[in-house]
Motif scaffolding. Structure first.
Motif, PDB file in Angstrom:
ATOM      1  N   VAL A   1       0.840  -1.202   0.000  1.00 24.59           N
ATOM      2  CA  VAL A   1       0.000   0.000   0.000  1.00 24.59           C
ATOM      3  C   VAL A   1       0.873   1.250   0.000  1.00 24.59           C
ATOM      4  O   VAL A   1       0.657   2.185  -0.771  1.00 24.59           O
ATOM      5  CB  VAL A   1      -0.946   0.010   1.233  1.00 24.59           C
ATOM      6  N   ARG A   2       1.897   1.241   0.858  1.00 28.83           N
ATOM      7  CA  ARG A   2       2.772   2.423   0.929  1.00 28.83           C
ATOM      8  C   ARG A   2       3.489   2.657  -0.400  1.00 28.83           C
ATOM      9  O   ARG A   2       3.630   3.787  -0.852  1.00 28.83           O
ATOM     10  CB  ARG A   2       3.774   2.275   2.074  1.00 28.83           C
ATOM     11  N   ALA A   3       3.940   1.572  -1.054  1.00 25.86           N
ATOM     12  CA  ALA A   3       4.670   1.716  -2.320  1.00 25.86           C
ATOM     13  C   ALA A   3       3.766   2.317  -3.400  1.00 25.86           C
ATOM     14  O   ALA A   3       4.168   3.240  -4.120  1.00 25.86           O
ATOM     15  CB  ALA A   3       5.203   0.356  -2.770  1.00 25.86           C
ATOM     16  N   VAL A   4       2.532   1.841  -3.497  1.00 26.15           N
ATOM     17  CA  VAL A   4       1.638   2.343  -4.548  1.00 26.15           C
ATOM     18  C   VAL A   4       1.201   3.776  -4.219  1.00 26.15           C
ATOM     19  O   VAL A   4       1.131   4.648  -5.097  1.00 26.15           O
ATOM     20  CB  VAL A   4       0.408   1.413  -4.716  1.00 26.15           C
ATOM     21  N   HIS A   5       0.933   4.034  -2.939  1.00 28.11           N
ATOM     22  CA  HIS A   5       0.541   5.388  -2.524  1.00 28.11           C
ATOM     23  C   HIS A   5       1.649   6.372  -2.889  1.00 28.11           C
ATOM     24  O   HIS A   5       1.409   7.440  -3.448  1.00 28.11           O
ATOM     25  CB  HIS A   5       0.259   5.414  -1.024  1.00 28.11           C
ATOM     26  N   GLU A   6       2.860   5.984  -2.604  1.00 27.20           N
ATOM     27  CA  GLU A   6       4.011   6.854  -2.897  1.00 27.20           C
ATOM     28  C   GLU A   6       4.123   7.118  -4.404  1.00 27.20           C
ATOM     29  O   GLU A   6       4.376   8.235  -4.833  1.00 27.20           O
ATOM     30  CB  GLU A   6       5.276   6.169  -2.357  1.00 27.20           C
ATOM     31  N   ALA A   7       3.879   6.073  -5.212  1.00 23.29           N
ATOM     32  CA  ALA A   7       4.020   6.224  -6.658  1.00 23.29           C
ATOM     33  C   ALA A   7       2.971   7.176  -7.247  1.00 23.29           C
ATOM     34  O   ALA A   7       3.243   7.893  -8.204  1.00 23.29           O
ATOM     35  CB  ALA A   7       3.917   4.856  -7.331  1.00 23.29           C
ATOM     36  N   PHE A   8       1.774   7.208  -6.672  1.00 25.69           N
ATOM     37  CA  PHE A   8       0.709   8.012  -7.271  1.00 25.69           C
ATOM     38  C   PHE A   8       0.380   9.278  -6.505  1.00 25.69           C
ATOM     39  O   PHE A   8      -0.019  10.280  -7.085  1.00 25.69           O
ATOM     40  CB  PHE A   8      -0.580   7.182  -7.385  1.00 25.69           C
ATOM     41  N   ILE A   9       0.461   9.224  -5.210  1.00 31.52           N
ATOM     42  CA  ILE A   9      -0.091  10.326  -4.413  1.00 31.52           C
ATOM     43  C   ILE A   9       1.004  11.053  -3.620  1.00 31.52           C
ATOM     44  O   ILE A   9       0.936  12.269  -3.430  1.00 31.52           O
ATOM     45  CB  ILE A   9      -1.219   9.806  -3.491  1.00 31.52           C
ATOM     46  N   GLY A  10       2.010  10.294  -3.212  1.00 31.64           N
ATOM     47  CA  GLY A  10       3.115  10.964  -2.512  1.00 31.64           C
ATOM     48  C   GLY A  10       3.259  10.539  -1.077  1.00 31.64           C
ATOM     49  O   GLY A  10       2.474   9.773  -0.571  1.00 31.64           O
TER      50      GLY A  10
END
Ligand code: ADP
Ligand code: ASP
Ligand code: MG
Length: 464
Positions: A455-464
């Protein structure tokens, strides 16, 4: 004409007497400019503890059940002293709390003797949380000079079927009764204060709308009275781009569409039930999520349109409470196998969160709410594996489903590849992938232990 709003306060906003007083103050001030119907959840974790009372009683442990009821009585009496200033009103609320908790003690004692708690009795036990908190809220408002009227869900007009534990309101009867009864009180200048979560069946027996059901009480009332807005008061600034307990950089979403909210609810955002959104969506009534601890913040609006500025994806959410079943059949062709598996789910009234099939290798995987695993496994063994005399069933309970959600994903190429690159870079194995037909979400399954990191990896990739 003054605008009508429905305000619901969650358990986190009513954790003790001081908080109840603060919430009542927000109501009293707002009444200067608008009409309100107030809906209250149980205080803090009361409902969990009432479930523990029911569990103890079902095992015959009367002592534990009664001990918990007495603790709850003391806590609620303390909250009365903190929240209700007027002496006469306080006395009335205190005797209500005492009488109701004595009644609850009797229910718990009888159930312990029988060592049996039916779903119907469990609903009765669970209903005490909202009754107590709402009466205290009522007392706090009365002390502030507000002409408040206490109503239980059934008295207000919410009539349900007999699906104890997760009952369904009977419409249009419920809408008609709510409109008549609450409408009358409002036109007499009174402020209805209604217990969330609880309702009654046609015989007047207490039912509940399922965990997190107070939000649904609020949208049902708003629908029935054609309110202008529903405000759900909670302990965070709004709907966020991820569970703030998992992703520290999660951002508050200013505006999301009803459809996005439904997708988010599927994946557990803010404990919202999916059906909470539906009455509001049907009448186009905006739902605002507000923070009682930061009332000046704008919050999130759930309405017809979304906030395009937020980018392609709005949120990355996940739920642990799922399991994945894979059925492989050598004999049948893929299509027939899938049809059989889905028929079993349909028959058991289990709605899968995700489905993925491979026709060539004749296999189908489904992701289900975890509590349903055993009954579905039994169904599949009987109806698919047993009937066909072949095939294989694989059960994985230690998985989590992750969803990347946003209206902007429609027709935007490359979103999926960015999602899976972000996950792969962390060395996390993806067990299954599905894209919803609405194109509002891409969801995938990982081992439960990898969920937070994915979740953290995808959040970082799209939202920051
Ligand atoms: P209430 O008691 O007000 O109904 P809930 O506990 O049901 O509140 O829901 C609020 C909690 O939901 C927040 O404290 C937050 O930790 C959690 N939560 C999980 N995911 C999200 C999300 N995407 N946005 C906002 N809150 C979330
Ligand atoms: N008190 C109930 C629960 O904890 C309903 C709610 O809070 O919405 O599930
Ligand atoms: Mg809730």
């Amino acid at each position: 004409m003054r605008e009508l709003q429905v305000w619901k306060f969650g358990g986190t906003s009513l954790g003790n007497g001081e908080l109840i007083r603060n919430a009542a103050k927000l109501v009293a001030e707002a009444l200067r400019t608008r009409d309100l119907v107030v809906v209250c959840s149980a205080m803090g974790h009361t409902t969990d503890r009432l479930m523990a009372v029911a569990d103890a009683a079902s095992k015959g442990d009367a002592q534990k059940a009664i001990e918990t009821v007495r603790e709850l009585r003391e806590e609620h009496l303390k909250a009365c002293r903190e929240a209700v200033d007027d002496v006469d009103v306080r006395r009335e609320v205190e005797s209500f709390v005492t009488a109701r908790t004595e009644e609850l003690e009797k229910v718990a004692t009888s159930a312990s003797l029988l060592r049996e708690v039916t779903e119907r009795t469990r609903d009765l036990i669970a209903s005490f949380g909202e009754r107590l908190s709402t009466k205290i809220f009522w007392g706090a408002l009365r002390s502030m000079g507000v002409d408040a009227v206490y109503l239980e869900g059934g008295e207000a007009g919410i009539v349900t079927d007999d699906a104890f534990g997760n009952a369904n309101p009977l419409m249009p009867l419920t809408a008609q009764l709510l409109r008549e009864r609450l409408g009358k009180l409002l036109s007499d200048g009174k402020v209805p204060v209604v217990t969330g979560y609880i309702a009654a069946n046609r015989d007047g027996v207490t039912t509940t709308l399922g965990r997190g059901g107070s939000d649904y009480t609020a949208t049902l009332i708003a629908y029935s009275l054609d309110a202008k807005e529903v405000w759900l008061w909670t302990d965070v600034d709004g709907m966020m781009s991820a569970d703030p307990r998992v992703v520290r950089t999660a951002k508050v979403l200013r505006r999301i569409s009803y459809e996005e909210a439904v997708e988010m609810a599927y994946f557990g955002a803010k404990g919202l039930q999916i059906r909470t959104i539906l009455p509001a969506k049907e009448k186009g009534i905006p739902i605002r999520i507000k923070n009682t601890f930061n009332p000046g913040a704008e919050g999130t609006v759930i309405c017809d349109s979304t906030d395009k500025e937020m980018g392609v994806t709005k949120a990355v959410l996940f739920t642990r409470n799922v399991s994945m079943l894979t059925v492989k059949g050598d004999v049948l062709k893929g299509g027939a196998l899938s049809a059989r598996v889905l028929a079993v789910l349909e028959q058991l009234k289990v709605v899968p969160l995700m489905i993925s099939q491979s026709v060539s290798s004749a296999s189908i995987s489904v992701v289900l709410p975890r509590p349903m695993t055993d009954i579905v496994v039994r169904g599949l063994e009987r109806e698919v594996i047993g009937e066909l005399g072949g095939g294989e069933l694989e059960v994985e309970r230690d998985v989590a489903a992750i969803a990347v959600i946003g209206e902007g994903m429609k027709g935007t190429p490359g979103v999926a590849s960015r999602v899976f690159t972000a996950v792969a870079e962390k060395g996390i194995n993806v067990r299954m992938i599905a894209q919803g037909s609405s194109e509002l979400n891409i969801s995938f399954v990982v081992k439960e232990r990898d969920a937070d990191e994915a979740v953290r990896a995808v959040h970082e990739a799209f939202i920051g």
